[in-house]
Design an enzyme around this catalytic site. Structure first.
Site, mmCIF file in Angstrom:
data_model
loop_
_atom_site.group_PDB
_atom_site.id
_atom_site.type_symbol
_atom_site.label_atom_id
_atom_site.label_comp_id
_atom_site.label_asym_id
_atom_site.label_seq_id
_atom_site.Cartn_x
_atom_site.Cartn_y
_atom_site.Cartn_z
ATOM 1 N N ASN A 32 0.876 -1.180 0.000
ATOM 2 C CA ASN A 32 0.000 0.000 0.000
ATOM 3 C C ASN A 32 0.910 1.225 0.000
ATOM 4 O O ASN A 32 2.126 1.114 0.189
ATOM 5 C CB ASN A 32 -0.969 -0.005 1.188
ATOM 6 C CG ASN A 32 -0.243 -0.018 2.512
ATOM 7 O OD1 ASN A 32 0.437 0.939 2.863
ATOM 8 N ND2 ASN A 32 -0.358 -1.110 3.250
ATOM 9 N N ASP A 88 1.742 -8.780 1.331
ATOM 10 C CA ASP A 88 2.614 -7.760 1.930
ATOM 11 C C ASP A 88 3.094 -8.227 3.319
ATOM 12 O O ASP A 88 4.302 -8.229 3.623
ATOM 13 C CB ASP A 88 1.804 -6.449 2.032
ATOM 14 C CG ASP A 88 2.648 -5.219 2.319
ATOM 15 O OD1 ASP A 88 3.888 -5.319 2.325
ATOM 16 O OD2 ASP A 88 2.045 -4.142 2.530
HETATM 17 N N1 AR6 Z 1 2.125 -15.665 -1.760
HETATM 18 C C1 AR6 Z 1 1.455 -15.417 -2.910
HETATM 19 N N2 AR6 Z 1 0.256 -14.795 -2.960
HETATM 20 C C2 AR6 Z 1 -0.289 -14.438 -1.765
HETATM 21 C C3 AR6 Z 1 0.351 -14.653 -0.520
HETATM 22 C C4 AR6 Z 1 1.607 -15.307 -0.544
HETATM 23 N N3 AR6 Z 1 2.290 -15.559 0.575
HETATM 24 N N4 AR6 Z 1 -0.464 -14.170 0.472
HETATM 25 C C5 AR6 Z 1 -1.565 -13.667 -0.137
HETATM 26 N N5 AR6 Z 1 -1.466 -13.835 -1.481
HETATM 27 P P1 AR6 Z 1 -3.507 -8.940 -1.121
HETATM 28 P P2 AR6 Z 1 -4.095 -6.456 -2.627
HETATM 29 C C6 AR6 Z 1 -2.411 -13.470 -2.538
HETATM 30 O O1 AR6 Z 1 -4.692 -8.701 -0.248
HETATM 31 O O2 AR6 Z 1 -5.448 -6.942 -3.011
HETATM 32 C C7 AR6 Z 1 -2.185 -5.513 2.085
HETATM 33 O O3 AR6 Z 1 -2.641 -5.350 3.390
HETATM 34 C C8 AR6 Z 1 -3.857 -13.283 -2.163
HETATM 35 O O4 AR6 Z 1 -4.505 -14.548 -2.005
HETATM 36 O O5 AR6 Z 1 -2.248 -9.378 -0.495
HETATM 37 O O6 AR6 Z 1 -3.238 -5.809 -3.681
HETATM 38 C C9 AR6 Z 1 -1.375 -4.353 1.594
HETATM 39 O O7 AR6 Z 1 -0.630 -3.742 2.619
HETATM 40 C C10 AR6 Z 1 -4.366 -12.520 -3.386
HETATM 41 O O8 AR6 Z 1 -4.638 -13.444 -4.448
HETATM 42 O O9 AR6 Z 1 -3.150 -7.599 -1.995
HETATM 43 C C11 AR6 Z 1 -2.400 -3.420 1.037
HETATM 44 O O10 AR6 Z 1 -2.984 -2.620 2.052
HETATM 45 C C12 AR6 Z 1 -3.171 -11.663 -3.785
HETATM 46 O O11 AR6 Z 1 -2.050 -12.204 -3.068
HETATM 47 C C13 AR6 Z 1 -3.455 -4.369 0.496
HETATM 48 O O12 AR6 Z 1 -3.316 -5.564 1.221
HETATM 49 C C14 AR6 Z 1 -3.296 -10.184 -3.455
HETATM 50 O O13 AR6 Z 1 -3.963 -10.006 -2.218
HETATM 51 C C15 AR6 Z 1 -3.224 -4.671 -0.957
HETATM 52 O O14 AR6 Z 1 -4.299 -5.446 -1.440
#
Ligand code: AR6
Length: 181
Positions: free
Chosen positions: A30, A40
């Site tokens: 973010n 993240d």
């Molecule tokens: N490896 C691969 N993919 C993953 C992992 C992992 N270890 N963990 C989660 N995912 P998101 P966004 C996937 O929410 O929508 C954070 O709080 C997850 O299943 O991580 O861009 C940041 O600080 C999904 O398919 O990212 C921001 O505030 C994908 O990663 C916010 O979330 C993205 O989910 C960003 O939201």
């Protein structure tokens, strides 16, 4: 799923991105760059505190990172060498430039990677978790951005991987890759 464009392999995989041995993993961060949940949180936990220290230094120099931009740090304790932190758009129904911002997030991440001579890069499914971007739409934007970049920079990368955390997500990127030209 794999597809070759010139000498670059585009692939999809189901994995925890923090375990991949690549030159750079991309973080769906973010604008604060101070960590968060989802991928993240996983990257900061696996990489350790040095990543946050580097992010703080970047923020002290440039301030908050606008959506669509990308910056680079080392990867701490992860098997990868670097983390490229980018910020995807929050999904508001598609009328707030979300596709263009998501495309910029991919393109600017690849610009950072190529500027640093990195040859293998893995992307998570940016914006499709907490930020609510529908996965199939995000996958087609992501694949089109990456394919266009690779075609324009044929010598830049050896492998670019779309890393789904679950099978359904991986399938969406595989299908977008399959139908790309
Ligand atoms: N490896 C691969 N993919 C993953 C992992 C992992 N270890 N963990 C989660 N995912 P998101 P966004 C996937 O929410 O929508 C954070 O709080 C997850 O299943 O991580 O861009 C940041 O600080 C999904 O398919 O990212 C921001 O505030 C994908 O990663 C916010 O979330 C993205 O989910 C960003 O939201």
């Amino acid at each position: 799923m794999e597809k070759k464009i010139g000498t670059t392999t585009l692939s999809t995989v189901v994995s925890d991105i923090t375990t991949l041995r690549v030159d750079a993993v991309v973080n769906a961060a973010n604008s604060s760059l101070m960590g968060g949940g989802g991928v993240d949180g996983a990257i900061h936990r696996a990489g350790g505190p040095s990543i946050l220290q580097e992010c703080k230094k970047i923020v002290s120099e440039i301030g908050r990172l606008p959506a669509g931009e990308a910056v680079i740090t080392t990867a701490g304790n992860m098997p990868s060498k670097h983390v490229i932190h980018t910020v995807g758009p929050v999904w508001h129904g598609g009328k707030k430039d979300e596709p263009a911002i998501l495309r910029n997030a991919y393109t600017n991440s690849l610009k950072q990677a190529s500027r640093h001579g990195l040859k293998t890069v893995a992307f998570p499914s940016i914006s499709t978790g907490v930020y609510g971007y529908p996965v199939s739409r995000a996958a087609s934007v992501a694949v089109s951005a990456v394919v266009d970049f690779v075609k324009a920079h044929p010598d830049a990368f050896v492998e670019i991987t779309f890393c789904g955390f679950d099978d359904t997500t991986e399938r969406e990127y595989a299908s977008a890759l399959q139908s790309s030209v």
